[in-house]
Every structure is written in C-alpha cells, then in structure tokens.
Design a protein around this motif. Structure first.
Motif, mmCIF file in Angstrom:
data_model
loop_
_atom_site.group_PDB
_atom_site.id
_atom_site.type_symbol
_atom_site.label_atom_id
_atom_site.label_comp_id
_atom_site.label_asym_id
_atom_site.label_seq_id
_atom_site.Cartn_x
_atom_site.Cartn_y
_atom_site.Cartn_z
ATOM 1 N N MET A 114 1.023 -1.059 0.116
ATOM 2 C CA MET A 114 -0.068 0.083 -0.302
ATOM 3 C C MET A 114 0.813 1.239 -0.008
ATOM 4 O O MET A 114 1.884 1.361 0.776
ATOM 5 C CB MET A 114 -0.746 0.046 1.132
ATOM 6 N N SER A 115 0.567 2.271 -0.943
ATOM 7 C CA SER A 115 1.295 3.430 -0.770
ATOM 8 C C SER A 115 0.799 4.436 0.251
ATOM 9 O O SER A 115 -0.365 4.127 0.948
ATOM 10 C CB SER A 115 1.137 4.306 -2.241
ATOM 11 N N ASP A 116 1.837 5.150 0.837
ATOM 12 C CA ASP A 116 1.446 5.921 1.893
ATOM 13 C C ASP A 116 0.785 7.062 1.331
ATOM 14 O O ASP A 116 1.455 8.159 0.525
ATOM 15 C CB ASP A 116 2.894 6.503 2.463
ATOM 16 N N PRO A 117 -0.321 7.414 1.718
ATOM 17 C CA PRO A 117 -1.108 8.555 1.259
ATOM 18 C C PRO A 117 -0.637 10.088 1.775
ATOM 19 O O PRO A 117 -0.968 11.070 1.350
ATOM 20 C CB PRO A 117 -2.599 8.477 1.910
ATOM 21 N N ILE A 118 0.298 9.921 3.060
ATOM 22 C CA ILE A 118 1.078 11.290 3.421
ATOM 23 C C ILE A 118 2.206 11.309 2.828
ATOM 24 O O ILE A 118 3.232 10.298 3.073
ATOM 25 C CB ILE A 118 1.164 11.087 5.152
ATOM 26 N N ASN A 119 2.685 12.348 2.273
ATOM 27 C CA ASN A 119 4.040 12.696 1.739
ATOM 28 C C ASN A 119 4.958 12.956 2.808
ATOM 29 O O ASN A 119 4.978 14.175 3.256
ATOM 30 C CB ASN A 119 4.167 13.544 0.546
ATOM 31 N N ARG A 120 5.770 11.952 3.242
ATOM 32 C CA ARG A 120 6.687 12.227 4.139
ATOM 33 C C ARG A 120 8.081 12.452 3.894
ATOM 34 O O ARG A 120 9.016 12.705 4.532
ATOM 35 C CB ARG A 120 6.663 10.867 5.088
ATOM 36 N N SER A 121 8.115 12.386 2.444
ATOM 37 C CA SER A 121 9.612 12.598 1.961
ATOM 38 C C SER A 121 10.031 14.267 2.035
ATOM 39 O O SER A 121 9.064 15.011 1.928
ATOM 40 C CB SER A 121 9.803 11.997 0.613
ATOM 41 N N GLY A 122 11.129 14.379 2.064
ATOM 42 C CA GLY A 122 11.823 15.744 2.300
ATOM 43 C C GLY A 122 11.624 16.446 3.628
ATOM 44 O O GLY A 122 12.087 17.601 3.709
ATOM 45 N N LEU A 123 11.198 15.824 4.338
ATOM 46 C CA LEU A 123 10.885 16.332 5.649
ATOM 47 C C LEU A 123 12.196 16.313 6.382
ATOM 48 O O LEU A 123 12.852 15.347 6.161
ATOM 49 C CB LEU A 123 9.877 15.565 6.575
ATOM 50 N N ALA A 124 12.543 17.126 7.557
ATOM 51 C CA ALA A 124 13.879 17.350 8.332
ATOM 52 C C ALA A 124 13.769 15.939 8.957
ATOM 53 O O ALA A 124 12.676 15.623 9.638
ATOM 54 C CB ALA A 124 13.855 18.434 9.158
ATOM 55 N N ALA A 125 15.041 15.170 9.127
ATOM 56 C CA ALA A 125 15.084 14.035 9.851
ATOM 57 C C ALA A 125 14.541 14.402 11.513
ATOM 58 O O ALA A 125 14.793 15.383 12.043
ATOM 59 C CB ALA A 125 16.353 13.649 10.103
ATOM 60 N N ARG A 126 13.829 13.431 11.995
ATOM 61 C CA ARG A 126 13.134 13.493 13.443
ATOM 62 C C ARG A 126 12.794 14.864 13.765
ATOM 63 O O ARG A 126 13.117 15.460 15.047
ATOM 64 C CB ARG A 126 14.280 12.778 14.196
ATOM 65 N N PHE A 127 12.101 15.710 12.903
ATOM 66 C CA PHE A 127 11.539 17.131 13.129
ATOM 67 C C PHE A 127 10.999 17.240 14.388
ATOM 68 O O PHE A 127 10.966 18.053 15.126
ATOM 69 C CB PHE A 127 10.974 17.666 11.648
ATOM 70 N N TRP A 128 9.820 16.114 14.830
ATOM 71 C CA TRP A 128 9.335 16.150 16.135
ATOM 72 C C TRP A 128 10.186 16.407 17.187
ATOM 73 O O TRP A 128 9.379 16.583 18.176
ATOM 74 C CB TRP A 128 8.184 14.923 15.961
ATOM 75 N N GLU A 129 11.195 15.870 17.088
ATOM 76 C CA GLU A 129 12.152 15.801 18.352
ATOM 77 C C GLU A 129 12.889 17.112 18.814
ATOM 78 O O GLU A 129 13.189 17.662 19.912
ATOM 79 C CB GLU A 129 13.151 14.857 18.468
ATOM 80 N N HIS A 130 12.606 18.054 17.737
ATOM 81 C CA HIS A 130 13.273 19.351 18.052
ATOM 82 C C HIS A 130 12.390 20.696 17.738
ATOM 83 O O HIS A 130 12.805 21.776 17.718
ATOM 84 C CB HIS A 130 14.807 19.683 17.208
ATOM 85 N N LYS A 131 11.197 20.402 17.501
ATOM 86 C CA LYS A 131 10.272 21.388 17.011
ATOM 87 C C LYS A 131 8.688 21.096 17.742
ATOM 88 O O LYS A 131 8.309 19.730 17.993
ATOM 89 C CB LYS A 131 9.675 21.202 15.606
ATOM 90 N N PRO A 132 8.367 21.992 18.641
ATOM 91 C CA PRO A 132 6.974 21.891 19.318
ATOM 92 C C PRO A 132 5.951 21.909 18.571
ATOM 93 O O PRO A 132 5.909 22.254 17.335
ATOM 94 C CB PRO A 132 6.995 23.307 20.203
ATOM 95 N N LEU A 133 4.886 21.173 18.897
ATOM 96 C CA LEU A 133 3.701 20.740 17.973
ATOM 97 C C LEU A 133 2.952 22.218 17.481
ATOM 98 O O LEU A 133 2.870 22.009 16.216
ATOM 99 C CB LEU A 133 2.866 19.975 18.681
#
Length: 156
Positions: A1-20
């Motif tokens: 199944m393909s991923d309907p959310i495009n997760r490519s091109g995002l900064a690595a582990r962005f959620w660990e250094h950016k608040p929601l």
C-alpha cells in the motif's frame, strides 16, 4: 500500500526538536500514524470525563486503508468532525488514543518504533496491530444506544 501522506523531504526527526505548535502543515499531517482510531466514535462519561473508544467508525472511514474516504471535504458530510490542529490540540488531546503521535508528543513522550516516521513505512502500524484495519463496524449499522457494546480496550 502506498503512503497517502508524503513524508519525503521532511527534516529528520523534526518532531524531536520542534514543538507541535510550530510544525508546518506538512509536518503536522506527517505525524498521523494512519491507525484510524481518531475516526472511531467515542463515548464520554459526563461525570468523570473518561473517554472510551468504540469500534464503531465514522461513515467516511475506510477500514482497509484506515483513512477518511473524503478527508479534504469531510466537513461537508460530517460537520461535527473535529479538525485537530496545533491550535486545537490542547482542548482535544484528552480524547485521542493513547498511541496517537499527537497525544504522545503533547504529553512529552516519544513515538513508538512502529510509527511510519520511525520505521520508514506506513505498513508498520498495521503489522504492530495498532491500527483499526478490518476491525470496525460502520456507524450506520449500529444504533447509537448500542455503541457501548462495541467499546475497545486501548491501546489495541
């Protein structure tokens, strides 16, 4: 199944250094693990505020893909659908499933290894048995008075 959310091109582990509250719309959407639990009807105890998930899914939920079949225009069909955003997370975090990335990060906890942002594939949420894939009943098949009969334990 393909991923309907495009997760490519995002900064690595962005959620660990950016608040929601500082995430871009693309980063915000990428946090969705695709479990489908936010699309389940919930029961809230008015006295205690406790929220129980049921396996009774929204009429727009596709339980094979674990996605909303009409996500972009869902409010036309389900006006009461809550749009979770960085601005609304504080008021809505209490009803999110325990395994939800938004709730985990809001509570200062890490993502699970099966999360697509960690594993690199959207399939791991299903393989880990976390998703509602093929586990729901459509809301039009169950009278609201009977939803209590369909409560599920969390996390699954």
């Amino acid at each position: 199944m393909s991923d309907p959310i495009n997760r490519s091109g995002l900064a690595a582990r962005f959620w660990e250094h950016k608040p929601l509250t500082k995430l871009s719309p693309r980063e915000w959407e990428a946090l969705c693990d695709g479990c489908g639990k936010c699309c389940l009807n919930k029961l809230e105890d008015e006295e205690t505020g406790e929220v129980a998930l049921t396996r009774v899914a929204c009429r727009l939920f596709d339980d094979m893909t674990c996605r909303c079949a009409q996500y972009e225009i869902r409010h036309q069909f389900v006006p009461e659908c809550i749009q979770l955003t960085p601005d609304t997370i504080e008021q809505h975090a209490y009803w999110l499933p325990e395994t939800c990335a938004y709730k985990l990060l809001w509570d200062g906890r890490p993502l699970y290894d099966w999360h697509p942002l960690i594993s690199g594939t959207p399939e791991t949420v299903h393989e880990a048995g976390i998703s509602m894939q093929s586990r729901t009943v459509p809301e039009f098949e169950v009278h609201e008075d009977d939803w209590e009969d369909h409560i599920i334990e969390e996390p699954m």
